[in-house]
Design a protein around this motif. Structure first.
Motif, short mmCIF file in Angstrom:
data_model
loop_
_atom_site.label_atom_id
_atom_site.label_comp_id
_atom_site.label_asym_id
_atom_site.label_seq_id
_atom_site.Cartn_x
_atom_site.Cartn_y
_atom_site.Cartn_z
N HIS A 55 11.23 1.59 2.78
CA HIS A 55 11.63 0.99 4.06
C HIS A 55 10.44 0.70 4.96
O HIS A 55 10.55 -0.07 5.92
CB HIS A 55 12.63 1.90 4.78
CG HIS A 55 12.09 3.26 5.11
ND1 HIS A 55 11.91 4.23 4.15
CD2 HIS A 55 11.67 3.78 6.28
CE1 HIS A 55 11.41 5.32 4.73
NE2 HIS A 55 11.25 5.07 6.01
N ARG A 56 9.27 1.24 4.64
CA ARG A 56 8.07 1.04 5.46
C ARG A 56 7.26 -0.18 5.03
O ARG A 56 6.17 -0.41 5.54
CB ARG A 56 7.19 2.29 5.41
CG ARG A 56 7.89 3.51 6.00
CD ARG A 56 7.03 4.74 5.96
NE ARG A 56 7.82 5.89 6.38
CZ ARG A 56 7.69 7.11 5.89
NH1 ARG A 56 6.78 7.36 4.97
NH2 ARG A 56 8.46 8.08 6.32
N VAL A 57 7.81 -0.96 4.11
CA VAL A 57 7.12 -2.17 3.64
C VAL A 57 7.91 -3.38 4.11
O VAL A 57 9.11 -3.50 3.86
CB VAL A 57 6.98 -2.16 2.10
CG1 VAL A 57 6.19 -3.37 1.65
CG2 VAL A 57 6.29 -0.87 1.64
N ILE A 58 7.22 -4.27 4.83
CA ILE A 58 7.86 -5.45 5.42
C ILE A 58 7.04 -6.70 5.10
O ILE A 58 5.97 -6.60 4.51
CB ILE A 58 8.02 -5.27 6.95
CG1 ILE A 58 6.66 -5.08 7.61
CG2 ILE A 58 8.94 -4.09 7.27
CD1 ILE A 58 6.68 -5.11 9.12
N ASN A 59 7.52 -7.84 5.54
CA ASN A 59 6.77 -9.07 5.26
C ASN A 59 5.70 -9.32 6.33
O ASN A 59 5.63 -8.62 7.34
CB ASN A 59 7.71 -10.27 5.05
CG ASN A 59 8.38 -10.77 6.31
OD1 ASN A 59 7.91 -10.57 7.44
ND2 ASN A 59 9.50 -11.43 6.15
N ALA A 60 4.88 -10.31 6.08
CA ALA A 60 3.73 -10.60 6.94
C ALA A 60 4.11 -11.09 8.33
O ALA A 60 3.28 -11.08 9.24
CB ALA A 60 2.83 -11.64 6.26
N LYS A 61 5.35 -11.49 8.52
CA LYS A 61 5.82 -11.93 9.83
C LYS A 61 6.34 -10.76 10.67
O LYS A 61 6.80 -10.95 11.79
CB LYS A 61 6.94 -12.96 9.68
CG LYS A 61 6.50 -14.24 9.02
CD LYS A 61 7.68 -15.17 8.85
CE LYS A 61 7.30 -16.41 8.09
NZ LYS A 61 8.48 -17.27 7.86
N GLY A 62 6.32 -9.56 10.09
CA GLY A 62 6.85 -8.39 10.78
C GLY A 62 8.36 -8.27 10.64
O GLY A 62 9.00 -7.57 11.42
N GLU A 63 8.90 -8.93 9.63
CA GLU A 63 10.35 -8.94 9.41
C GLU A 63 10.72 -8.10 8.19
O GLU A 63 9.92 -7.92 7.28
CB GLU A 63 10.83 -10.37 9.16
CG GLU A 63 10.54 -11.32 10.27
CD GLU A 63 10.78 -12.77 9.87
OE1 GLU A 63 10.97 -13.57 10.79
OE2 GLU A 63 10.75 -13.09 8.67
#
Length: 104
Positions: A55-63
């Motif tokens: 859950h601590r991994v997101i996309n480069a847009k902060g989404e």
């Protein structure tokens, strides 16, 4: 020598609560600057086996990158329970919440 997959798993295991990293950031740190999609694959196949804080991994847009609404809501809830805040556009301020490890 560790494989790319092993390095990705190690990096994800070390993301502290209340912080996030992007798929691309992890790929680059693990040795593949264009490895974001590989990180997604590794998360999908190894999160349960290695008890990864996926859950601590997101996309480069902060989404949140997950498209399934229930899973995305669960990921948001997990991050919020660790103190991560979302903007009114449901993004995370990467300047505040991004984890920058020294090295791996």
């Amino acid at each position: 020598m560790e494989s790319f997959t092993e390095r990705v798993i190690t990096i994800i295991q070390h993301i502290p609560a209340g912080k996030v990293m992007t798929y691309g950031q992890i790929g680059q740190l693990a040795g593949s600057p264009r490895g974001a999609r590989q990180v997604v694959r590794i998360l999908h196949s190894s999160s349960e086996k290695y008890n990864l804080p996926w859950h601590r991994v997101i996309n480069a847009k902060g989404e949140i990158g997950i498209k399934a609404e229930d899973a995305a809501s669960h990921q948001k809830w997990m991050l919020e329970s660790e103190g991560v805040t979302f903007t009114d556009r449901d993004t995370i301020d990467l300047e505040v919440c991004r984890y920058h490890p020294e090295s791996f």
